[in-house]
Scaffold this motif. Sequence first.
Motif, PDB file in Angstrom:
ATOM      1  N   MET A 120       0.851  -1.340   0.150  1.00  0.00           N
ATOM      2  CA  MET A 120       0.025  -0.092   0.090  1.00  0.00           C
ATOM      3  C   MET A 120       0.825   1.178   0.031  1.00  0.00           C
ATOM      4  SD  MET A 120      -2.699   1.087   2.929  1.00  0.00           S
ATOM      5  CE  MET A 120      -3.758  -0.434   2.597  1.00  0.00           C
ATOM      6  N   ARG A 121       0.601   2.340  -1.138  1.00  0.00           N
ATOM      7  CA  ARG A 121       1.333   3.339  -0.796  1.00  0.00           C
ATOM      8  C   ARG A 121       0.885   4.190   0.502  1.00  0.00           C
ATOM      9  NH1 ARG A 121      -0.195   0.736  -5.330  1.00  0.00           N
ATOM     10  NH2 ARG A 121      -2.115   0.708  -3.914  1.00  0.00           N
ATOM     11  N   THR A 122       1.634   5.168   0.923  1.00  0.00           N
ATOM     12  CA  THR A 122       1.490   5.894   1.945  1.00  0.00           C
ATOM     13  C   THR A 122       1.629   7.317   1.783  1.00  0.00           C
ATOM     14  OG1 THR A 122       3.620   5.344   3.078  1.00  0.00           O
ATOM     15  CG2 THR A 122       1.612   3.727   3.553  1.00  0.00           C
ATOM     16  N   ALA A 123       0.988   8.136   2.684  1.00  0.00           N
ATOM     17  CA  ALA A 123       1.037   9.521   2.628  1.00  0.00           C
ATOM     18  C   ALA A 123       0.715   9.903   4.078  1.00  0.00           C
ATOM     19  CB  ALA A 123       0.289  10.082   1.738  1.00  0.00           C
ATOM     20  N   ASP A 124       1.326  11.054   4.731  1.00  0.00           N
ATOM     21  CA  ASP A 124       0.705  11.697   5.675  1.00  0.00           C
ATOM     22  C   ASP A 124      -0.496  12.561   5.496  1.00  0.00           C
ATOM     23  OD1 ASP A 124       0.633  13.273   8.109  1.00  0.00           O
ATOM     24  OD2 ASP A 124       2.237  14.122   8.071  1.00  0.00           O
ATOM     25  N   LEU A 125      -1.523  12.103   5.856  1.00  0.00           N
ATOM     26  CA  LEU A 125      -2.727  12.706   5.942  1.00  0.00           C
ATOM     27  C   LEU A 125      -3.151  13.599   6.935  1.00  0.00           C
ATOM     28  CD1 LEU A 125      -4.706   9.369   5.292  1.00  0.00           C
ATOM     29  CD2 LEU A 125      -3.735  11.078   3.494  1.00  0.00           C
ATOM     30  N   SER A 126      -2.241  14.072   7.695  1.00  0.00           N
ATOM     31  CA  SER A 126      -2.428  15.043   8.967  1.00  0.00           C
ATOM     32  C   SER A 126      -3.373  16.047   8.710  1.00  0.00           C
ATOM     33  CB  SER A 126      -1.420  15.262   9.627  1.00  0.00           C
ATOM     34  OG  SER A 126      -0.388  14.356  10.193  1.00  0.00           O
ATOM     35  N   VAL A 127      -3.044  17.115   7.850  1.00  0.00           N
ATOM     36  CA  VAL A 127      -3.681  18.128   7.467  1.00  0.00           C
ATOM     37  C   VAL A 127      -3.962  18.123   6.016  1.00  0.00           C
ATOM     38  CG1 VAL A 127      -3.908  20.638   7.513  1.00  0.00           C
ATOM     39  CG2 VAL A 127      -2.824  19.497   9.201  1.00  0.00           C
ATOM     40  N   TYR A 128      -5.167  17.626   5.533  1.00  0.00           N
ATOM     41  CA  TYR A 128      -5.454  17.383   3.960  1.00  0.00           C
ATOM     42  C   TYR A 128      -6.096  18.558   3.517  1.00  0.00           C
ATOM     43  CZ  TYR A 128      -6.903  14.342  -0.020  1.00  0.00           C
ATOM     44  OH  TYR A 128      -7.196  13.755  -1.263  1.00  0.00           O
ATOM     45  N   LEU A 129      -5.467  19.446   2.787  1.00  0.00           N
ATOM     46  CA  LEU A 129      -6.372  20.655   2.308  1.00  0.00           C
ATOM     47  C   LEU A 129      -6.808  20.251   1.040  1.00  0.00           C
ATOM     48  CD1 LEU A 129      -6.980  23.522   1.799  1.00  0.00           C
ATOM     49  CD2 LEU A 129      -4.518  23.931   0.976  1.00  0.00           C
ATOM     50  N   VAL A 130      -8.202  20.524   0.760  1.00  0.00           N
ATOM     51  CA  VAL A 130      -9.020  20.336  -0.419  1.00  0.00           C
ATOM     52  C   VAL A 130      -9.241  21.655  -0.867  1.00  0.00           C
ATOM     53  CG1 VAL A 130     -11.209  19.551  -1.658  1.00  0.00           C
ATOM     54  CG2 VAL A 130     -10.039  18.499   0.347  1.00  0.00           C
ATOM     55  N   LEU A 131      -8.489  22.167  -2.042  1.00  0.00           N
ATOM     56  CA  LEU A 131      -8.592  23.592  -2.642  1.00  0.00           C
ATOM     57  C   LEU A 131     -10.271  23.721  -3.214  1.00  0.00           C
ATOM     58  CD1 LEU A 131      -5.327  23.625  -4.455  1.00  0.00           C
ATOM     59  CD2 LEU A 131      -5.839  24.758  -2.011  1.00  0.00           C
ATOM     60  N   ASP A 132     -10.581  24.891  -3.011  1.00  0.00           N
ATOM     61  CA  ASP A 132     -11.789  25.452  -3.386  1.00  0.00           C
ATOM     62  C   ASP A 132     -11.437  26.718  -4.138  1.00  0.00           C
ATOM     63  OD1 ASP A 132     -14.315  27.257  -3.507  1.00  0.00           O
ATOM     64  OD2 ASP A 132     -14.998  25.267  -3.080  1.00  0.00           O
ATOM     65  N   PRO A 133     -11.840  26.709  -5.657  1.00  0.00           N
ATOM     66  CA  PRO A 133     -11.539  28.000  -6.440  1.00  0.00           C
ATOM     67  C   PRO A 133     -12.249  29.270  -6.001  1.00  0.00           C
ATOM     68  CG  PRO A 133     -12.630  26.098  -7.560  1.00  0.00           C
ATOM     69  CD  PRO A 133     -12.407  25.579  -6.482  1.00  0.00           C
ATOM     70  N   ASP A 134     -13.578  29.044  -5.677  1.00  0.00           N
ATOM     71  CA  ASP A 134     -14.217  30.096  -5.411  1.00  0.00           C
ATOM     72  C   ASP A 134     -13.909  30.730  -4.042  1.00  0.00           C
ATOM     73  OD1 ASP A 134     -15.829  29.845  -7.597  1.00  0.00           O
ATOM     74  OD2 ASP A 134     -17.239  28.492  -6.518  1.00  0.00           O
ATOM     75  N   MET A 135     -13.531  30.157  -3.230  1.00  0.00           N
ATOM     76  CA  MET A 135     -12.979  30.408  -1.764  1.00  0.00           C
ATOM     77  C   MET A 135     -11.529  31.119  -2.095  1.00  0.00           C
ATOM     78  SD  MET A 135     -14.191  27.748   1.020  1.00  0.00           S
ATOM     79  CE  MET A 135     -15.885  27.277   1.196  1.00  0.00           C
ATOM     80  N   CYS A 136     -10.892  30.513  -2.775  1.00  0.00           N
ATOM     81  CA  CYS A 136      -9.565  31.039  -2.980  1.00  0.00           C
ATOM     82  C   CYS A 136      -8.965  32.150  -3.917  1.00  0.00           C
ATOM     83  CB  CYS A 136      -8.493  29.847  -3.287  1.00  0.00           C
ATOM     84  SG  CYS A 136      -8.300  28.463  -2.240  1.00  0.00           S
ATOM     85  N   GLY A 137     -10.308  32.425  -4.590  1.00  0.00           N
ATOM     86  CA  GLY A 137     -10.140  33.282  -5.598  1.00  0.00           C
ATOM     87  C   GLY A 137      -9.398  33.148  -6.956  1.00  0.00           C
TER      88      GLY A 137
END
Length: 218
Positions: free
Chosen positions: A1-18
């Motif tokens: 299984m491939r692994t990653a640090d999931l501690s703070v998983y940011l999902v970007l939103d184009p409207d909120m970010c401009g």
Amino acid sequence: MRTADLSVYLVLDPDMCGGARGMVLTALAAAQNGATIVQLRAPNWKKRALVECGRELKKVLAPLGVPLIINDHADVCVACDADGLHVGQKDLAPADARAIIGAERLLGLSVSCAQELDSVDTALVDHLGIGPIFSTATKTDAAAALGIEGFAALAARKPCPVVAIGSVKANLAQPLIAAGADGLAVVSAICGQPDPGRAAQALAQAVADARRAVGRGN
């Protein structure tokens, strides 16, 4: 299984970010201050725009060692050489997604109930997004809210690492980590904040504190 640090998983939103530039700047600030993985999600965008933004994101995230995940579009994931793909229950089946992105990239899957959890094949899927924890305005087609108890019931049976998603904020870190979350997936807790870097730092600290409180280390 491939692994990653999931501690703070940011999902970007184009409207909120401009828009695209705002998403790149938000991702960079967050990654420099504790975000451990970033997902590009722009459901109303054409694929060319997604690829162009994905390449810019990869350019700023790769030097920091923060993986870039593309939501839904396996071809976009490959085209911008992202580190992984995330699919929902109505998107490509995990087997089809894995066939397109290859064996080395990360593959995440959204689940919202026991039936979906029981069907997860960990030979294909590396981590899960369980939610929504609470109702969220950023995903209008989301399933019914699970609440902390509903999340805990699913996380207790998790076949692989999981993140909690759906109106998640820093103040929910301790109950969600105690309930079995390996990380918090957030949108508005970072996107659109006056200081995305500081918001990411607060989330990372909250997760670290929660892990210590439940005896799971940093």
